[in-house]
Scaffold this motif. Structure first.
Motif: not given
Length: 126
Positions: A1-3, A25-26, A115
Motif C-alpha cells: 500500500q502506497v501512501q 511511504s509503502g 500514486y
C-alpha cells in the motif's frame, strides 16, 4: 500500500510564500519520480514541477519557473515545493504524485504517475 500525503497549503497574499510537503511511504520501487501538479477550477490538472528519481533531473512548467523550487529529503521520504512570489493565478488544488520516468525524459506529464495524494488547497488573494 502506497501512501502519499500533502501538507502545507493555505491562504496567502500575492507576493507571499508557502512550502508544500509531500510525504510518501509503502512499497515503492527504487528511485521514484515525484511530481507536483495543480488543478484550478474548470481547468485540467497540470504538472508544475517534478524530480526524476533516476537522473535527479528537475523540471518546471514555464508558469512557475524561477518562483518555485522542488527539493527532496531522501532520509525522510519527503519532497518539498517552495513557492515564492505567489500570484492569484497560482490558486488551485495541489497534488503530489509518485511514479517512474525514464532517464532524460520530462517528468511533468501526469501519465507517468501511479500514486496520488488527496490534494491540498492553495489560495492566493488580497
Amino acid at each position: 500500500q502506497v501512501q502519499v500525503v500533502e501538507s502545507g497549503g493555505g491562504s496567502v497574499q500575492p507576493g507571499g510564500s508557502l512550502r508544500l510537503s509531500c510525504a510518501f511511504s509503502g512499497m515503492i520501487l527504487n528511485n521514484p519520480a515525484i511530481g507536483w501538479f495543480r488543478q484550478a477550477p474548470g481547468k485540467e490538472r497540470e504538472g508544475i514541477s517534478c524530480l526524476n528519481g533516476l537522473d535527479y533531473g528537475t523540471h518546471y512548467a514555464d508558469s512557475v519557473r524561477g518562483r518555485f523550487t522542488i527539493s527532496r529529503d531522501t532520509a525522510r521520504n519527503t519532497v518539498y515545493l517552495q513557492m515564492n512570489n505567489l500570484r492569484p493565478e497560482d490558486t488551485a488544488v495541489y497534488y503530489c504524485a509518485i511514479g517512474h520516468v525514464p532517464v532524460g525524459v520530462s517528468c511533468l506529464p501526469k501519465s507517468w504517475y501511479d500514486y496520488w495524494g488527496q490534494g491540498i488547497q492553495v489560495a492566493v488573494s488580497s
